[in-house]
Design an enzyme around this catalytic site. Structure first.
Site, PDB file in Angstrom:
ATOM      1  N   HIS A  58       0.825  -1.207   0.000  1.00 27.85           N
ATOM      2  CA  HIS A  58       0.000   0.000   0.000  1.00 27.85           C
ATOM      3  C   HIS A  58       0.860   1.257   0.000  1.00 27.85           C
ATOM      4  O   HIS A  58       1.590   1.531   0.956  1.00 27.85           O
ATOM      5  CB  HIS A  58      -0.911   0.014   1.232  1.00 27.85           C
ATOM      6  CG  HIS A  58      -2.017   1.012   1.144  1.00 27.85           C
ATOM      7  ND1 HIS A  58      -3.235   0.730   0.571  1.00 27.85           N
ATOM      8  CD2 HIS A  58      -2.096   2.303   1.541  1.00 27.85           C
ATOM      9  CE1 HIS A  58      -4.027   1.792   0.634  1.00 27.85           C
ATOM     10  NE2 HIS A  58      -3.345   2.767   1.222  1.00 27.85           N
ATOM     11  N   ASP A  60       0.282   5.485  -1.020  1.00 26.77           N
ATOM     12  CA  ASP A  60      -0.717   6.502  -1.350  1.00 26.77           C
ATOM     13  C   ASP A  60      -0.160   7.654  -2.177  1.00 26.77           C
ATOM     14  O   ASP A  60      -0.740   8.750  -2.184  1.00 26.77           O
ATOM     15  CB  ASP A  60      -1.331   7.060  -0.061  1.00 26.77           C
ATOM     16  CG  ASP A  60      -2.496   6.222   0.437  1.00 26.77           C
ATOM     17  OD1 ASP A  60      -3.460   6.048  -0.323  1.00 26.77           O
ATOM     18  OD2 ASP A  60      -2.439   5.744   1.580  1.00 26.77           O
ATOM     19  N   GLU A 163      -8.984   1.642  -2.391  1.00 24.77           N
ATOM     20  CA  GLU A 163      -9.058   1.707  -0.937  1.00 24.77           C
ATOM     21  C   GLU A 163     -10.434   2.196  -0.492  1.00 24.77           C
ATOM     22  O   GLU A 163     -10.659   3.384  -0.294  1.00 24.77           O
ATOM     23  CB  GLU A 163      -7.967   2.629  -0.381  1.00 24.77           C
ATOM     24  CG  GLU A 163      -7.877   2.568   1.135  1.00 24.77           C
ATOM     25  CD  GLU A 163      -6.750   3.409   1.709  1.00 24.77           C
ATOM     26  OE1 GLU A 163      -6.472   3.249   2.911  1.00 24.77           O
ATOM     27  OE2 GLU A 163      -6.158   4.203   0.971  1.00 24.77           O
ATOM     28  N   HIS A 190     -13.355   2.062   4.051  1.00 25.51           N
ATOM     29  CA  HIS A 190     -12.322   2.947   4.577  1.00 25.51           C
ATOM     30  C   HIS A 190     -12.744   3.282   5.999  1.00 25.51           C
ATOM     31  O   HIS A 190     -13.080   2.370   6.774  1.00 25.51           O
ATOM     32  CB  HIS A 190     -12.106   4.180   3.693  1.00 25.51           C
ATOM     33  CG  HIS A 190     -10.852   4.910   4.043  1.00 25.51           C
ATOM     34  ND1 HIS A 190     -10.866   6.162   4.596  1.00 25.51           N
ATOM     35  CD2 HIS A 190      -9.544   4.550   3.961  1.00 25.51           C
ATOM     36  CE1 HIS A 190      -9.617   6.558   4.827  1.00 25.51           C
ATOM     37  NE2 HIS A 190      -8.791   5.587   4.454  1.00 25.51           N
ATOM     38  N   HIS A 231      -8.935  -1.767   7.519  1.00 25.24           N
ATOM     39  CA  HIS A 231      -9.989  -0.770   7.778  1.00 25.24           C
ATOM     40  C   HIS A 231     -11.315  -1.370   8.228  1.00 25.24           C
ATOM     41  O   HIS A 231     -12.183  -0.621   8.682  1.00 25.24           O
ATOM     42  CB  HIS A 231     -10.248   0.132   6.566  1.00 25.24           C
ATOM     43  CG  HIS A 231      -9.230   1.204   6.373  1.00 25.24           C
ATOM     44  ND1 HIS A 231      -9.171   2.324   7.164  1.00 25.24           N
ATOM     45  CD2 HIS A 231      -8.217   1.319   5.468  1.00 25.24           C
ATOM     46  CE1 HIS A 231      -8.164   3.090   6.754  1.00 25.24           C
ATOM     47  NE2 HIS A 231      -7.569   2.503   5.740  1.00 25.24           N
ATOM     48  N   HIS A 252      -2.546  -3.059   4.664  1.00 23.85           N
ATOM     49  CA  HIS A 252      -1.764  -2.122   5.487  1.00 23.85           C
ATOM     50  C   HIS A 252      -2.362  -2.055   6.890  1.00 23.85           C
ATOM     51  O   HIS A 252      -2.964  -1.079   7.287  1.00 23.85           O
ATOM     52  CB  HIS A 252      -1.670  -0.741   4.835  1.00 23.85           C
ATOM     53  CG  HIS A 252      -2.976  -0.059   4.532  1.00 23.85           C
ATOM     54  ND1 HIS A 252      -3.964  -0.631   3.774  1.00 23.85           N
ATOM     55  CD2 HIS A 252      -3.451   1.168   4.878  1.00 23.85           C
ATOM     56  CE1 HIS A 252      -4.989   0.198   3.664  1.00 23.85           C
ATOM     57  NE2 HIS A 252      -4.703   1.297   4.340  1.00 23.85           N
ATOM     58  N   ASP A 359       2.063   2.088   3.783  1.00 19.21           N
ATOM     59  CA  ASP A 359       1.173   3.261   3.845  1.00 19.21           C
ATOM     60  C   ASP A 359       1.927   4.560   3.607  1.00 19.21           C
ATOM     61  O   ASP A 359       1.483   5.640   4.013  1.00 19.21           O
ATOM     62  CB  ASP A 359       0.423   3.329   5.186  1.00 19.21           C
ATOM     63  CG  ASP A 359      -0.994   3.875   5.050  1.00 19.21           C
ATOM     64  OD1 ASP A 359      -1.362   4.326   3.956  1.00 19.21           O
ATOM     65  OD2 ASP A 359      -1.735   3.862   6.041  1.00 19.21           O
TER      66      ASP A 359
END
Length: 420
Positions: A58, A60, A163, A190, A231, A252, A359
């Protein structure tokens, strides 16, 4: 780097005290236990790391590009050092990254205006544009075999992870379209619960998965798309593990027994992930891996919701939220905090069921020695320091995820044969 110094013992003789002070000044820390001192990269670890297929679950960067560079690689050319990000090509090469899941993240709030799918498509497009713009560095991968081939060519195999299930706007057709565009996992929620899956950080709606949520999981199995339980609530994790016919991932997340935050995975789920054959890819975010910071992060989720209700105007909300954050500084911790989570998952689920999901560019605070994508070799060193074998380190760095991906592809073939 910042380390929390411990006070020197007042009983030390003067000479020893002076020596201790000198050592502290050189290393940035005082009287740290040997196994918590800064990790020093050895030639052996460097050579071993070069032999690893490093897969991060993961990153971003796509959202960071949208927020900080207007989604423009002219404005922020990642072929050059970009210190405002955790990620750029020079540092990816330093970290020996072999494959990366790029996150196509959009905020949960976009579902209120039914724009989640629209924005997600824009993020998927951004990832494709990045790969096209830097063809000597990246290549899109659709399968585990693609990852092997691309890695051997010296490029970074790139896959996409959506995500948050809000991105499909309750449409299995959109889920299938996303798969066709290169999405190879979807995080079911999420930070907000959906009407078909409960989030770890929101009020439950379905006590796990609704019947439609189960259909989403089975459709992902049929496609060969990995089901991501980062999540989601423990009840959702339980339902996913009951329903899924393929191994699952947490792209993650870390271990809740080490840092008690709802975003982490409880031990009872780790045991079931082992039975399922899945992989927990450990998150680096200080708020999820440092015990003290995890407590603070739990409070943060509640504060954010309260402030959003109190300040519907985004400018007002951002001002008040930033004010709260400035008065609640998070303890960053060190690389050892992250490796503690790896150790715990290995202890409970086994070395076959842990990976890396940093992350990067999606978090505000990172542990010392894990500040950006150049630092993966230090994880290899830290694992060697704790007695892991070369093969075990290769598994953690990427081979476990490769196994899961291949098994998911095989399950998809079997399911497609039975439905044809």
């Amino acid at each position: 780097m910042s380390f929390n110094n411990r006070p020197l013992q007042k009983t030390l003789p003067g000479l020893l005290l002076a020596l201790s002070f000198f050592c502290s000044a050189q290393t940035g820390q005082a009287d740290e236990p040997p196994d918590r001192k800064p990790v020093i990269l050895s030639d052996r670890a460097r050579q071993l790391h070069q032999k690893c297929l490093v897969i991060d679950g993961h990153n971003d960067l796509p959202w960071a590009m949208r927020e900080k560079a207007a989604s423009s690689f002219k404005q922020a050319d990642i072929a050059e050092p970009q210190p405002q990000f955790h990620t750029d090509i020079p540092r990816l090469n330093q970290g020996n990254v072999g494959a990366q899941f790029w996150s196509a993240y959009v905020p949960s709030e976009t579902q209120k205006e039914r724009r989640s799918a629209h924005y997600t498509l824009e993020q998927i497009d951004l990832i494709h544009r990045m790969i096209k713009r830097y063809p000597d560095t990246f290549e899109m991968a659709a399968t585990a075999d693609d990852i092997d081939r691309i890695h051997k060519s010296g490029k970074i195999a790139s896959m996409i992870g959506v995500e948050g299930g809000h991105s499909i706007e309750n449409s299995l057709s959109l889920l299938r379209i996303f798969y066709g565009l290169g999405v190879r996992y979807m995080t079911l929620t999420h930070s907000d619960s959906l009407d078909w899956a409960d989030s770890a950080t929101d009020t439950a709606i379905s006590d796990g998965l609704s019947p439609f949520g189960e259909e989403v999981v089975l459709t992902m199995n049929q496609l060969g798309m990995l089901v991501d339980i980062s999540h989601v609530s423990p009840a959702t994790m339980e339902d996913v593990l009951r329903v899924s016919k393929a191994p699952i991932i947490a792209s993650h997340s870390s271990a809740r027994a080490i840092a008690d935050h709802a975003r982490n995975v409880p031990d009872e789920i780790l045991v079931k992930v082992k039975q399922n054959g899945g992989v927990i890819m450990v998150n680096y975010f200080s708020g999820f891996v440092v015990p003290e910071s995890a407590k603070q992060m739990t409070e943060m989720f509640h504060i954010r919701r309260e402030l959003k209700q109190k300040y519907p105007n985004e400018t007002d909300y951002n001002r008040e939220y930033n004010r709260w954050k400035s008065s609640h500084k998070m303890k960053p911790g060190t690389i050892h905090d992250v490796v503690d989570h790896i150790d715990h998952i290995v202890k409970v689920a086994g070395v076959d069921h842990v990976g890396i999901g940093s992350d990067f560019d999606g978090v505000s605070t990172l542990p010392a020695q894990l500040e950006d994508v150049s630092t993966y070799p230090l994880i290899t060193q830290a694992l060697l320091d704790r007695g892991y074998t070369d093969q075990q380190i290769k598994q953690i760095m990427g081979l476990n995820l490769m196994r899961v991906l291949r098994q998911a592809e095989q399950v998809a073939k079997q399911l497609q044969q039975t439905t044809d």
